[in-house]
Design an enzyme around this catalytic site. Sequence first.
Site, PDB file in Angstrom:
ATOM      1  N   GLY A  35       0.701  -1.379  -0.015  1.00 18.05           N
ATOM      2  CA  GLY A  35       0.093   0.116   0.045  1.00 18.05           C
ATOM      3  C   GLY A  35       0.788   1.406   0.014  1.00 18.05           C
ATOM      4  N   ASN A  40      -5.059   2.433 -13.767  1.00 13.06           N
ATOM      5  CA  ASN A  40      -3.922   1.598 -12.956  1.00 13.06           C
ATOM      6  C   ASN A  40      -2.585   1.937 -13.304  1.00 13.06           C
ATOM      7  OD1 ASN A  40      -3.037  -0.964 -11.727  1.00 13.06           O
ATOM      8  ND2 ASN A  40      -2.195  -1.376 -13.964  1.00 13.06           N
ATOM      9  N   HIS A  90       1.337   0.926 -13.451  1.00 12.54           N
ATOM     10  CA  HIS A  90       2.111  -0.213 -13.798  1.00 12.54           C
ATOM     11  C   HIS A  90       3.741   0.160 -13.958  1.00 12.54           C
ATOM     12  CE1 HIS A  90       3.118  -4.143 -15.474  1.00 12.54           C
ATOM     13  NE2 HIS A  90       3.600  -3.608 -16.360  1.00 12.54           N
ATOM     14  N   MET A 105      -3.198  -6.595  -7.546  1.00 13.77           N
ATOM     15  CA  MET A 105      -2.486  -7.623  -8.237  1.00 13.77           C
ATOM     16  C   MET A 105      -3.324  -8.595  -8.863  1.00 13.77           C
ATOM     17  SD  MET A 105       0.367  -6.082  -8.022  1.00 13.77           S
ATOM     18  CE  MET A 105       1.506  -7.351  -8.580  1.00 13.77           C
ATOM     19  N   LEU A 158      -4.657  -7.379 -20.336  1.00 13.02           N
ATOM     20  CA  LEU A 158      -3.654  -6.886 -19.202  1.00 13.02           C
ATOM     21  C   LEU A 158      -2.698  -5.823 -19.810  1.00 13.02           C
ATOM     22  CD1 LEU A 158      -2.993  -7.889 -16.470  1.00 13.02           C
ATOM     23  CD2 LEU A 158      -1.250  -9.322 -17.454  1.00 13.02           C
ATOM     24  N   ASP A 159      -2.859  -4.784 -18.931  1.00 13.54           N
ATOM     25  CA  ASP A 159      -1.770  -3.710 -19.027  1.00 13.54           C
ATOM     26  C   ASP A 159      -1.917  -3.037 -20.557  1.00 13.54           C
ATOM     27  OD1 ASP A 159      -1.218  -3.819 -16.515  1.00 13.54           O
ATOM     28  OD2 ASP A 159       0.468  -5.409 -16.883  1.00 13.54           O
ATOM     29  N   SER A 178       3.791   3.793 -15.781  1.00 14.37           N
ATOM     30  CA  SER A 178       2.612   4.250 -16.617  1.00 14.37           C
ATOM     31  C   SER A 178       1.461   4.249 -15.897  1.00 14.37           C
ATOM     32  CB  SER A 178       2.500   3.264 -17.833  1.00 14.37           C
ATOM     33  OG  SER A 178       3.965   3.123 -18.633  1.00 14.37           O
TER      34      SER A 178
HETATM   35  C1  GRF Z   1       3.887  -1.152  -7.197  1.00 12.94           C
HETATM   36  O1  GRF Z   1       5.118  -1.209  -7.988  1.00 12.94           O
HETATM   37  C2  GRF Z   1       2.689  -0.841  -8.481  1.00 12.94           C
HETATM   38  O2  GRF Z   1       3.395  -0.312  -9.641  1.00 12.94           O
HETATM   39  C3  GRF Z   1       2.671  -2.399  -8.724  1.00 12.94           C
HETATM   40  O3  GRF Z   1       2.804  -3.078  -7.670  1.00 12.94           O
HETATM   41  C4  GRF Z   1       3.434  -2.315  -6.606  1.00 12.94           C
HETATM   42  C5  GRF Z   1       2.512  -1.939  -5.647  1.00 12.94           C
HETATM   43  O4  GRF Z   1       3.429  -1.591  -4.290  1.00 12.94           O
HETATM   44  N1  GRF Z   1       1.325  -2.525  -9.519  1.00 12.94           N
HETATM   45  P1  GRF Z   1       2.394  -0.900  -3.176  1.00 12.94           P
HETATM   46  O5  GRF Z   1       1.293  -1.933  -2.784  1.00 12.94           O
HETATM   47  O6  GRF Z   1       1.525   0.380  -3.646  1.00 12.94           O
HETATM   48  O7  GRF Z   1       3.266  -0.297  -2.244  1.00 12.94           O
END
Ligand code: GRF
Length: 219
Positions: free
Chosen positions: A13, A106, A108, A89, A143-144, A135
């Site tokens: 988070g 999102n 990424h 995720m 996906l993405d 991004s």
């Molecule tokens: C981040 O690097 C985000 O880009 C990726 O997962 C990670 C999440 O980190 N999708 P956090 O939970 O916000 O610390």
Amino acid sequence: MSRRIAVLVSGRGSNLQALLDAIEAGTLSADLVGVFSDRPDAPALQKVPEALRWSADAKSFPDRLAFDKTLADAVAASRPDWVICAGYMRILGDDFIARFRGRLINIHPSLLPKYRGLRTHARALAAGDLEHGASVHFVVPELDAGTVIAQVVIPIFPGDTPESLSERLLSSEHALLTACAALAASGRLTERDGHPLCDGQPLLKPLTLDSSGNLSPPP
Ligand code: GRF
């Protein structure tokens, strides 16, 4: 008018914390209306009061459709203007995406369209890239693959490892996500037929985050 944002999380988070800090600092004018997780034990949930937390263990549902429907109903009940995936995720199903399309974004950790999916830092290093980044994009069923709204670029240094690169990118990710959330919350960002518009004008290329934390058109 302050916009209502819902945030989807799965892990630690830090991106959610960046959004909370920006709201607190007044640089993001938004009301956080809920934090939603597919993992009841996600540390991210602890960052907000219990009244704002929703979680369910995706593995306890018969299939993706059933979980997504429950999640979508919970998110919809918070009446968000924007839904932000901040380290969420789990792949979102088509029905979820259709329900929030145009207001679902999102973050990424790659310079999309490079490196969709996982292990982005290791893949950038293995390819010998000199630059890496993150991004923010609209979410579409692939996906993405949604149109990119904005990116941040960082250099790759000799000797970087996936861990060092990921750690160095993280603070830039936070700045990018909060800047994009602020753009969305200000009402300046919209979507039409899968394409982002800023101030009503199509974004032909992603915006880039400069060193002052501002989003600007690419040079
Ligand atoms: C981040 O690097 C985000 O880009 C990726 O997962 C990670 C999440 O980190 N999708 P956090 O939970 O916000 O610390």
